[in-house]
Design a protein around this motif. Structure first.
Motif, PDB file in Angstrom:
ATOM      1  N   LEU A  57     -55.922  40.202 -30.484  1.00 34.21           N
ATOM      2  CA  LEU A  57     -55.360  40.747 -31.720  1.00 34.21           C
ATOM      3  C   LEU A  57     -53.858  40.945 -31.581  1.00 34.21           C
ATOM      4  O   LEU A  57     -53.076  40.575 -32.483  1.00 34.21           O
ATOM      5  CB  LEU A  57     -56.029  42.076 -32.067  1.00 34.21           C
ATOM      6  N   ALA A  58     -53.436  41.542 -30.470  1.00 35.79           N
ATOM      7  CA  ALA A  58     -52.020  41.805 -30.272  1.00 35.79           C
ATOM      8  C   ALA A  58     -51.223  40.508 -30.195  1.00 35.79           C
ATOM      9  O   ALA A  58     -50.131  40.391 -30.787  1.00 35.79           O
ATOM     10  CB  ALA A  58     -51.831  42.631 -29.002  1.00 35.79           C
ATOM     11  N   LEU A  59     -51.753  39.524 -29.491  1.00 30.44           N
ATOM     12  CA  LEU A  59     -51.045  38.246 -29.361  1.00 30.44           C
ATOM     13  C   LEU A  59     -50.924  37.529 -30.695  1.00 30.44           C
ATOM     14  O   LEU A  59     -49.855  36.972 -31.021  1.00 30.44           O
ATOM     15  CB  LEU A  59     -51.781  37.354 -28.358  1.00 30.44           C
ATOM     16  N   ALA A  60     -51.997  37.499 -31.474  1.00 32.55           N
ATOM     17  CA  ALA A  60     -51.954  36.786 -32.757  1.00 32.55           C
ATOM     18  C   ALA A  60     -50.860  37.349 -33.662  1.00 32.55           C
ATOM     19  O   ALA A  60     -50.108  36.592 -34.293  1.00 32.55           O
ATOM     20  CB  ALA A  60     -53.317  36.876 -33.447  1.00 32.55           C
ATOM     21  N   ILE A  61     -50.764  38.675 -33.721  1.00 26.02           N
ATOM     22  CA  ILE A  61     -49.750  39.284 -34.590  1.00 26.02           C
ATOM     23  C   ILE A  61     -48.364  39.137 -33.989  1.00 26.02           C
ATOM     24  O   ILE A  61     -47.371  38.988 -34.718  1.00 26.02           O
ATOM     25  CB  ILE A  61     -50.093  40.761 -34.870  1.00 26.02           C
ATOM     26  N   TYR A  62     -48.260  39.164 -32.670  1.00 27.06           N
ATOM     27  CA  TYR A  62     -46.962  38.932 -32.029  1.00 27.06           C
ATOM     28  C   TYR A  62     -46.467  37.520 -32.344  1.00 27.06           C
ATOM     29  O   TYR A  62     -45.314  37.325 -32.724  1.00 27.06           O
ATOM     30  CB  TYR A  62     -47.084  39.129 -30.519  1.00 27.06           C
ATOM     31  N   PHE A  63     -47.338  36.526 -32.192  1.00 23.81           N
ATOM     32  CA  PHE A  63     -46.956  35.149 -32.497  1.00 23.81           C
ATOM     33  C   PHE A  63     -46.575  35.012 -33.966  1.00 23.81           C
ATOM     34  O   PHE A  63     -45.670  34.237 -34.294  1.00 23.81           O
ATOM     35  CB  PHE A  63     -48.110  34.203 -32.167  1.00 23.81           C
ATOM     36  N   ARG A  64     -47.235  35.708 -34.849  1.00 24.55           N
ATOM     37  CA  ARG A  64     -46.907  35.646 -36.281  1.00 24.55           C
ATOM     38  C   ARG A  64     -45.461  36.050 -36.528  1.00 24.55           C
ATOM     39  O   ARG A  64     -44.765  35.490 -37.375  1.00 24.55           O
ATOM     40  CB  ARG A  64     -47.884  36.555 -37.053  1.00 24.55           C
ATOM     41  N   HIS A  65     -44.939  36.999 -35.754  1.00 25.58           N
ATOM     42  CA  HIS A  65     -43.563  37.462 -35.940  1.00 25.58           C
ATOM     43  C   HIS A  65     -42.542  36.715 -35.084  1.00 25.58           C
ATOM     44  O   HIS A  65     -41.412  36.490 -35.522  1.00 25.58           O
ATOM     45  CB  HIS A  65     -43.470  38.956 -35.609  1.00 25.58           C
ATOM     46  N   GLU A  66     -42.942  36.333 -33.858  1.00 32.89           N
ATOM     47  CA  GLU A  66     -41.954  35.858 -32.887  1.00 32.89           C
ATOM     48  C   GLU A  66     -42.005  34.364 -32.606  1.00 32.89           C
ATOM     49  O   GLU A  66     -41.193  33.851 -31.835  1.00 32.89           O
ATOM     50  CB  GLU A  66     -42.155  36.608 -31.558  1.00 32.89           C
ATOM     51  N   GLY A  67     -42.951  33.653 -33.224  1.00 29.17           N
ATOM     52  CA  GLY A  67     -43.091  32.235 -32.926  1.00 29.17           C
ATOM     53  C   GLY A  67     -44.172  32.011 -31.889  1.00 29.17           C
ATOM     54  O   GLY A  67     -44.529  32.901 -31.133  1.00 29.17           O
ATOM     55  N   VAL A  68     -44.703  30.777 -31.848  1.00 35.71           N
ATOM     56  CA  VAL A  68     -45.917  30.527 -31.074  1.00 35.71           C
ATOM     57  C   VAL A  68     -45.660  29.836 -29.742  1.00 35.71           C
ATOM     58  O   VAL A  68     -46.601  29.367 -29.100  1.00 35.71           O
ATOM     59  CB  VAL A  68     -46.925  29.693 -31.899  1.00 35.71           C
ATOM     60  N   ALA A  69     -44.413  29.787 -29.288  1.00 35.83           N
ATOM     61  CA  ALA A  69     -44.156  29.214 -27.969  1.00 35.83           C
ATOM     62  C   ALA A  69     -44.902  30.033 -26.916  1.00 35.83           C
ATOM     63  O   ALA A  69     -44.772  31.260 -26.879  1.00 35.83           O
ATOM     64  CB  ALA A  69     -42.654  29.226 -27.685  1.00 35.83           C
ATOM     65  N   PRO A  70     -45.691  29.390 -26.074  1.00 36.65           N
ATOM     66  CA  PRO A  70     -46.515  30.148 -25.119  1.00 36.65           C
ATOM     67  C   PRO A  70     -45.719  31.086 -24.233  1.00 36.65           C
ATOM     68  O   PRO A  70     -46.174  32.171 -23.887  1.00 36.65           O
ATOM     69  CB  PRO A  70     -47.197  29.052 -24.294  1.00 36.65           C
ATOM     70  N   GLU A  71     -44.494  30.663 -23.861  1.00 29.40           N
ATOM     71  CA  GLU A  71     -43.707  31.480 -22.942  1.00 29.40           C
ATOM     72  C   GLU A  71     -43.219  32.786 -23.558  1.00 29.40           C
ATOM     73  O   GLU A  71     -42.775  33.698 -22.855  1.00 29.40           O
ATOM     74  CB  GLU A  71     -42.508  30.686 -22.417  1.00 29.40           C
ATOM     75  N   LYS A  72     -43.304  32.903 -24.882  1.00 27.13           N
ATOM     76  CA  LYS A  72     -42.916  34.148 -25.543  1.00 27.13           C
ATOM     77  C   LYS A  72     -43.913  35.286 -25.276  1.00 27.13           C
ATOM     78  O   LYS A  72     -43.574  36.452 -25.379  1.00 27.13           O
ATOM     79  CB  LYS A  72     -42.800  33.937 -27.058  1.00 27.13           C
TER      80      LYS A  72
END
Length: 517
Positions: A416-431
Motif C-alpha cells: 500500500l505504501a509503495l503504490a501511493i509513493y509511486f503515484r506521487h514520486e514516479g515508478v522508477a524502482p530505485e526511488k
C-alpha cells in the motif's frame, strides 16, 4: 473438535466499504479490562468493523501475583486497581462515552476474595462487571483475531498474567477453547520464581491442550497478550526489523525459537531495547518465552503471527450486527481515511472500477488477496494531497505504514505504501525505500509499481475529481496500453498524458498509445 460458526468474512468492493464507513455510528464505546497483571481502559471512536482507539491507558497492578499460592488478591494490588478504576470512570465521563463495558479475568475468577473485590471495583468504575470464565475468555480472544486478521487459520494463544487460553480458528469459525494457569504471574508464583521449575509445569499443563496443538502443524499461531507483544518488540530490535508495528508481525518458528532461548538464558536488563518494556513486565519475559517455546516445539506451526487484538476487540466484534461483521476491516478503514482526507472521496471508488477494467484486459491475473490490496490502495490514493507537493509521497508512506490498520500483514502494508509513493514520486524502482521493497517481496513490489503507474495517469486525467474516469478507459488492446478518449475530451491528449500512458507500458513491457473514440 466441534466448531461454532460465526459467519465467513466477505471481500467487499470499495463501494461496499465506502458505504460501510458511512453507516458507522460515532458514539464512543469504552472497555475496561481488569486483568491479572494490568487494569486497562481503551476508548474507541465507535462500535465499528475497524475501531480506532481514542484513548488507551493501563496500570500494572499485579492483581494475580501470588493468587495461586495464597488464594487471595493482594491488598496493595487491589487498592491500586480501585484507584485506577475510579480514574477511568472520570475519564469516560470527560470523553462522553455512551457505552462502557467492564471485564474481569483470571485473578478475580480464582481468588477467594474475588467477589469482594468485584463489588468494590463495580462501585469504583460505576458500571457492571462481567467476570469471564476461562472458556469465554478464550472465545473472545479468538474473535479478536477473527476481527483483525484476513481469513485466519490456526490457533490463538492468549497469555495474560493469570492464565493461558488456546483456541482453534478457521476463518470466522471458532473452536472450543481450553484455559490453563500458565500466565506469567501464575507461573512465577507456582514455580517459586524459578524458570527451570516453570518448564515442567508448562509441559504438564500443555498436555491438556493436545487437541488444539495437534491441529497447529503447518498453520499459524496467533500470539495475543502483552508479554508476547513485548517479546516481539525485542525480537524486532534484535533483527533490526524496520517496521515497528506489532499487529501482523510474523516470524518463522525456527528464528523465534533461537531468540526465545536467548531470552530465557539472559538477564532481561541486558536484552537489546529492553527499555521499551515496562519494568513491571520484564521479570515475566522469561516465563512468556518458555511457554511460547514449548507451544512452537510441540505444535510446529508454519508461522508465528503477533496480534494486537484480543479479548477487547473480540467483544466489540461480537456486538456488531451480521452485515458489519462480514465487511472487510481493511477496506472499511481505508474508506474512512479516504472520506476524511481525499479532495474528492468518490474518485477513489471510480479508481477501483477503472483499475478493475484494466486488470481484466492484462495478461497477468491477480489473486483475490492482491485485488483487495489494490482496492485498499485506490481508497488511500489521495490521502496526502494537502501536503506540500514535494512531501506528498513521504507523508503518505508515513501514514500508511503506521496506521492502525487490521486485516493486513506487513508485506501488504508495504505494498500500500509503495503504490501511493509511486503515484506521487514516479515508478522508477530505485526511488523506492529498500526497507519497503524488502518487506513487500518481488511480486507485490511489481504490482505496486503497476498500480502507481495507473494512478499517475488517472489523476492528471481527472484532476482527482469523481465522475470522469468511467469514460476514459485504459486497457490492453492489440498488445499495447491504450487510453481511449471520447471526442469531447480529445484536448486531454497532450505530451504529459501520453508519457503517463507509456509509463504504464514500461512497467509491463508494452508500448503505449492514445486513441480518440
Amino acid at each position: 473438535m466441534g466448531f461454532r460458526h460465526a459467519g465467513l468474512p466477505r471481500l467487499d468492493s470499495g463501494a461496499d466499504a465506502d458505504a460501510s464507513a458511512a453507516r458507522i455510528r460515532r458514539e464512543p464505546v469504552a472497555i475496561i479490562d481488569i486483568g491479572s497483571n494490568s487494569v486497562r481502559l481503551v476508548a474507541y471512536d465507535g462500535l465499528t468493523r475497524a475501531p480506532t482507539p481514542l484513548y488507551n491507558e493501563k496500570v500494572l497492578c499485579g492483581l494475580g501475583r501470588n493468587v495461586l499460592t495464597t488464594g487471595r488478591l493482594n491488598e496493595e494490588a487491589v487498592q491500586r486497581a480501585l484507584v485506577a478504576l475510579a480514574r477511568f470512570r472520570v475519564l469516560c465521563e470527560i470523553m462522553q462515552v455512551t457505552q462502557v463495558l467492564v471485564l474481569a479475568t483470571a485473578a478475580a475468577r480464582d481468588a477467594a476474595n474475588g467477589p469482594e473485590f468485584l463489588s468494590a471495583a463495580q462501585a469504583a468504575c460505576g458500571h457492571p462487571i462481567e467476570l469471564l470464565s476461562g472458556r469465554r475468555e478464550a472465545e473472545l480472544s479468538a474473535l479478536g483475531v477473527v476481527s483483525s486478521f484476513h481469513a485466519p487459520d490456526g490457533v490463538v494463544g492468549d497469555m495474560g498474567g493469570g492464565s493461558l487460553e488456546l483456541v482453534d480458528v478457521r476463518g470466522a469459525t471458532v473452536g472450543m477453547g481450553v484455559t490453563m494457569p500458565l500466565g506469567g504471574l501464575a507461573l512465577q508464583d507456582l514455580s517459586g520464581n524459578s524458570p527451570k521449575k516453570a518448564i515442567k509445569i508448562v509441559r504438564e499443563h500443555l498436555k491438556k491442550a493436545a487437541p488444539q496443538l495437534e491441529t497447529l502443524r503447518g498453520r499459524s499461531f496467533y500470539a495475543v497478550g502483552g508479554t508476547w507483544r513485548a517479546l516481539a518488540r525485542l525480537h524486532q530490535a534484535a533483527r533490526g526489523y524496520p517496521l515497528h508495528v506489532m499487529h501482523g508481525y510474523s516470524v518463522e518458528p525456527s528464528d523465534e525459537l533461537n531468540f526465545l532461548e536467548v531470552v530465557e538464558r539472559t538477564d532481561a536488563a541486558l536484552l537489546q531495547d529492553v527499555e521499551s518494556v515496562s519494568e513491571a513486565r520484564r521479570p515475566l519475559l522469561a516465563y512468556g518465552a518458555l511457554v511460547l517455546e514449548e507451544i512452537l516445539r510441540v505444535g510446529r506451526p508454519r508461522e508465528l503471527a503477533v496480534s494486537a487484538a484480543g479479548v477487547r476487540e473480540g467483544l466489540l466484534y461480537e456486538r456488531l450486527d451480521r452485515d458489519a461483521r462480514l465487511a472487510d476491516p481493511l477496506l472499511v478503514a481505508a474508506a474512512e481515511l479516504n472520506a476524511q482526507r481525499a479532495r474528492s472521496p468518490g474518485h477513489a471508488t471510480d479508481l477501483i472500477a477503472w483499475t478493475d477494467r484494466f486488470i481484466a484486459t492484462l495478461d497477468a491475473p491477480e489473486t483475490a488477496d492482491e485485488r483487495r490490496l489494490r482496492h485498499a490502495a485506490c481508497l488511500l490514493s489521495d490521502i496526502g494531497w494537502r501536503a506540500h507537493p514535494d512531501y506528498r509521497g513521504e507523508q503518505s508512506v508515513n501514514v500508511i505504514t503506521h496506521a492502525a490498520f487490521v486485516g493486513i500483514d506487513h508485506p501488504g502494508r508495504a505494498y500500500l505504501a509503495l503504490a501511493i509513493y509511486f503515484r506521487h514520486e514516479g515508478v522508477a524502482p530505485e526511488k523506492a525505500s529498500p526497507m519497503l521493497r524488502g518487506l513487500a517481496g518481488t511480486r507485490l513490489f511489481d504490482r505496486a509499481r503497476l498500480l502507481g503507474a495507473l494512478l499517475r495517469l488517472a489523476f492528471p486525467l481527472t484532476a482527482g475529481m469523481e465522475g470522469a474516469l468511467g469514460s476514459l478507459p485504459v486497457t490492453v488492446e492489440d498488445g499495447r496500453i491504450t487510453l481511449t478518449l471520447p471526442a469531447d475530451c480529445e484536448a486531454l491528449a497532450g505530451d504529459r498524458i501520453l508519457n503517463r500512458v507509456r509509463g504504464i507500458g514500461r512497467v509491463v513491457g508494452l508500448d503505449g498509445r492514445i486513441t480518440v473514440a
